[in-house]
Design an enzyme around this catalytic site. Structure first.
Site, PDB file in Angstrom:
ATOM      1  N   ASP A 125      34.190  67.510   8.132  1.00  0.00           N
ATOM      2  CA  ASP A 125      33.348  67.414   6.937  1.00  0.00           C
ATOM      3  C   ASP A 125      31.970  68.000   7.222  1.00  0.00           C
ATOM      4  O   ASP A 125      31.381  68.685   6.390  1.00  0.00           O
ATOM      5  CB  ASP A 125      33.176  65.949   6.495  1.00  0.00           C
ATOM      6  CG  ASP A 125      34.250  65.513   5.505  1.00  0.00           C
ATOM      7  OD1 ASP A 125      35.376  66.042   5.593  1.00  0.00           O
ATOM      8  OD2 ASP A 125      33.970  64.655   4.642  1.00  0.00           O
ATOM      9  N   TYR A 160      43.859  56.091  13.651  1.00  0.00           N
ATOM     10  CA  TYR A 160      44.463  56.084  12.319  1.00  0.00           C
ATOM     11  C   TYR A 160      45.809  55.371  12.315  1.00  0.00           C
ATOM     12  O   TYR A 160      46.212  54.808  11.301  1.00  0.00           O
ATOM     13  CB  TYR A 160      44.679  57.526  11.819  1.00  0.00           C
ATOM     14  CG  TYR A 160      43.503  58.116  11.086  1.00  0.00           C
ATOM     15  CD1 TYR A 160      42.295  58.314  11.733  1.00  0.00           C
ATOM     16  CD2 TYR A 160      43.618  58.489   9.751  1.00  0.00           C
ATOM     17  CE1 TYR A 160      41.219  58.866  11.056  1.00  0.00           C
ATOM     18  CE2 TYR A 160      42.552  59.046   9.072  1.00  0.00           C
ATOM     19  CZ  TYR A 160      41.360  59.231   9.727  1.00  0.00           C
ATOM     20  OH  TYR A 160      40.295  59.778   9.057  1.00  0.00           O
ATOM     21  N   ASP A 195      28.891  62.846  19.903  1.00  0.00           N
ATOM     22  CA  ASP A 195      27.559  62.698  19.303  1.00  0.00           C
ATOM     23  C   ASP A 195      26.761  63.995  19.460  1.00  0.00           C
ATOM     24  O   ASP A 195      26.106  64.467  18.526  1.00  0.00           O
ATOM     25  CB  ASP A 195      26.807  61.485  19.890  1.00  0.00           C
ATOM     26  CG  ASP A 195      26.864  61.396  21.409  1.00  0.00           C
ATOM     27  OD1 ASP A 195      27.573  62.224  22.033  1.00  0.00           O
ATOM     28  OD2 ASP A 195      26.190  60.525  21.983  1.00  0.00           O
ATOM     29  N   ASP A 207      38.209  64.217  11.764  1.00  0.00           N
ATOM     30  CA  ASP A 207      37.961  63.887  10.360  1.00  0.00           C
ATOM     31  C   ASP A 207      36.473  64.023  10.067  1.00  0.00           C
ATOM     32  O   ASP A 207      36.063  64.666   9.100  1.00  0.00           O
ATOM     33  CB  ASP A 207      38.427  62.448  10.087  1.00  0.00           C
ATOM     34  CG  ASP A 207      38.111  62.010   8.675  1.00  0.00           C
ATOM     35  OD1 ASP A 207      38.406  62.772   7.736  1.00  0.00           O
ATOM     36  OD2 ASP A 207      37.542  60.910   8.499  1.00  0.00           O
ATOM     37  N   LYS A 214      34.595  61.226  23.687  1.00  0.00           N
ATOM     38  CA  LYS A 214      33.525  60.256  23.984  1.00  0.00           C
ATOM     39  C   LYS A 214      33.868  59.648  25.343  1.00  0.00           C
ATOM     40  O   LYS A 214      34.012  58.427  25.498  1.00  0.00           O
ATOM     41  CB  LYS A 214      33.464  59.208  22.860  1.00  0.00           C
ATOM     42  CG  LYS A 214      32.283  58.250  22.938  1.00  0.00           C
ATOM     43  CD  LYS A 214      30.938  58.899  22.678  1.00  0.00           C
ATOM     44  CE  LYS A 214      29.807  57.902  22.942  1.00  0.00           C
ATOM     45  NZ  LYS A 214      28.477  58.543  22.924  1.00  0.00           N
TER      46      LYS A 214
HETATM   47  C1  IPM Z   1      40.995  63.916   5.162  1.00  0.00           C
HETATM   48  C2  IPM Z   1      40.760  62.637   4.405  1.00  0.00           C
HETATM   49  C3  IPM Z   1      41.839  61.644   4.815  1.00  0.00           C
HETATM   50  C4  IPM Z   1      41.688  61.380   6.289  1.00  0.00           C
HETATM   51  C5  IPM Z   1      41.815  60.328   4.021  1.00  0.00           C
HETATM   52  C6  IPM Z   1      41.874  60.568   2.538  1.00  0.00           C
HETATM   53  C7  IPM Z   1      42.915  59.403   4.451  1.00  0.00           C
HETATM   54  O1  IPM Z   1      39.486  62.151   4.618  1.00  0.00           O
HETATM   55  O2  IPM Z   1      42.053  64.531   4.983  1.00  0.00           O
HETATM   56  O3  IPM Z   1      40.114  64.305   5.930  1.00  0.00           O
HETATM   57  O4  IPM Z   1      40.862  60.556   6.705  1.00  0.00           O
HETATM   58  O5  IPM Z   1      42.416  62.012   7.057  1.00  0.00           O
HETATM   59 MN    MN Z   2      38.228  63.460   5.832  1.00  0.00          MN
END
Ligand code: IPM
Ligand code: MN
Length: 358
Positions: free
Chosen positions: A253, A142, A225, A249, A192
């Protein structure tokens, strides 16, 4: 006590969900005798509209001077085609870096009353799931060097770099170990290492640091993975997971989706001081903005985490968590977690009911 909170409402549903959290915070203040002062500042798309950049200086200054920051969400279709440096996401990345928030804790918890909301088979989740992802937040790909160019024959190329120092890995490992001490005493470190040099350093450092400073903690390694697969195959095997910015990240999710209700999940971002940034895991949902149908619970729980983790108010944290639980038990739902036979309410009504329970 008096606490100064900067509220970064942001875009889309941000203002509605922050208003819900404030309602609940005020109820907590009243019950426990605290005063919460709120200063609203701009970030993301609304800041681009107001002053041409996603993270104005006075937002950064106010956040640094605050006791903690509550953030709604940033982004929306309107700013999707802006140049990279003035996109709403830059505001979020910028405030994380400016406040030195290297540790992002994202608990993905399956609420018992919402077990049916999980897309996984009931047998896989029936005993509950709570995956706590500890994501490194100010390093890795990042923030590594990046660039683009063209070869002489006109072929375009672009590159990003994943880079981690021992110091960066050690400090995030410490956070994960401290958390695990209060829980299963086990961390799963995700990398990884079969391909990436940065992952090999990650793995070695996590083991050395934990063995030296936290001998009672067991460290298990898992390739990213395989982790992605294991989260859907057997989510109950996970407790504390520590990983890099990018892997965290993605996996957070996935873990959130396993709980079936991204509208319920909160996160904290902290550095070396007590001043942190607290936000829901979900985004700005521009399609439902302004309709009073968003789920404010993730932001309400983010505010609760602020009370516990930045202000040391554990009883107040528990009061909010219990209030959320009772309101869910009473059969009230927002649209995203709606089930047959339940009563559907909007964003402000949900927040009001939780505040009343406090
Ligand atoms: C998160 C989001 C952010 C990230 C984006 C919006 C920059 O996806 O907080 O997970 O990738 O960190
Ligand atoms: Mn995110």
């Amino acid at each position: 006590m008096n606490y100064n909170i900067v509220v970064l409402d942001g875009d889309g549903i941000g203002p509605e969900i922050c208003a819900g959290a404030i309602k609940v915070l005020d109820a907590v203040g009243k019950k426990f005798g605290h005063t919460f002062n709120y200063t609203h500042k701009l970030i993301g798309g609304c800041a681009i509209d107001a002053c041409g950049k996603p993270l104005p200086e006075d937002t950064v200054e106010a956040c640094l001077a605050s006791d903690s920051v509550l953030l709604g969400a940033v982004g929306g279709y309107k700013w999707d085609n802006m140049p990279v440096d003035i996109r709403p996401e830059k505001g979020l990345l910028g405030i994380r870096k400016a406040m030195g928030l290297y540790s992002n804790i994202r608990p993905a918890k399956l609420w018992k009353s919402l077990a049916k909301a999980s897309p996984l088979k009931y047998e896989l989740v029936k005993d509950g799931v709570e995956i706590i992802i500890v994501r490194e937040l100010t390093g890795g790909i990042y923030f590594g060097e990046r660039g683009k160019g063209s070869t002489l024959d006109g072929g375009d190329f672009a590159w990003d770099t994943e880079k981690y120092s021992v110091k960066e890995i050690e400090r995030i490992t410490k956070i994960a170990c401290e958390l695990a001490l209060k829980r299963s005493k086990k961390i799963i470190s995700v990398d990884k290492a079969n391909v990436l040099e940065s992952s090999r350093l990650w793995r070695k450092t996590v083991h050395e640091f934990a063995a030296k400073n936290y001998p009672e903690i067991t460290v298990e390694d898992m390739l990213v993975d395989n982790t992605a697969m294991q989260i859907v195959k057997n989510p109950a095997q996970f407790d504390v997971v520590v990983t890099s910015n990018l892997f965290g990240d993605i996996l957070s999710d996935e873990a959130a989706q396993v709980t079936g209700s991204i509208g319920m999940l909160a996160s904290s971002s902290l550095g070396d001081s007590k001043c942190g940034l607290y936000e829901p895991i979900h985004g700005s949902a521009p399609d439902i903005a302004g309709k009073d149908i968003a789920n404010p619970i993730a932001t309400i729980l983010a505010a609760a985490m602020m009370l516990r983790d930045s202000f040391g108010l554990s009883a107040e944290y528990a009061a909010i968590e219990n209030a959320v639980q009772s309101v869910l038990d009473s059969g009230v739902r927002t649209g995203d977690i709606m089930e047959e036979g339940m009563k559907k309410v909007g964003c402000s009504e949900m927040a009001k009911l939780i505040a009343e329970q406090i």
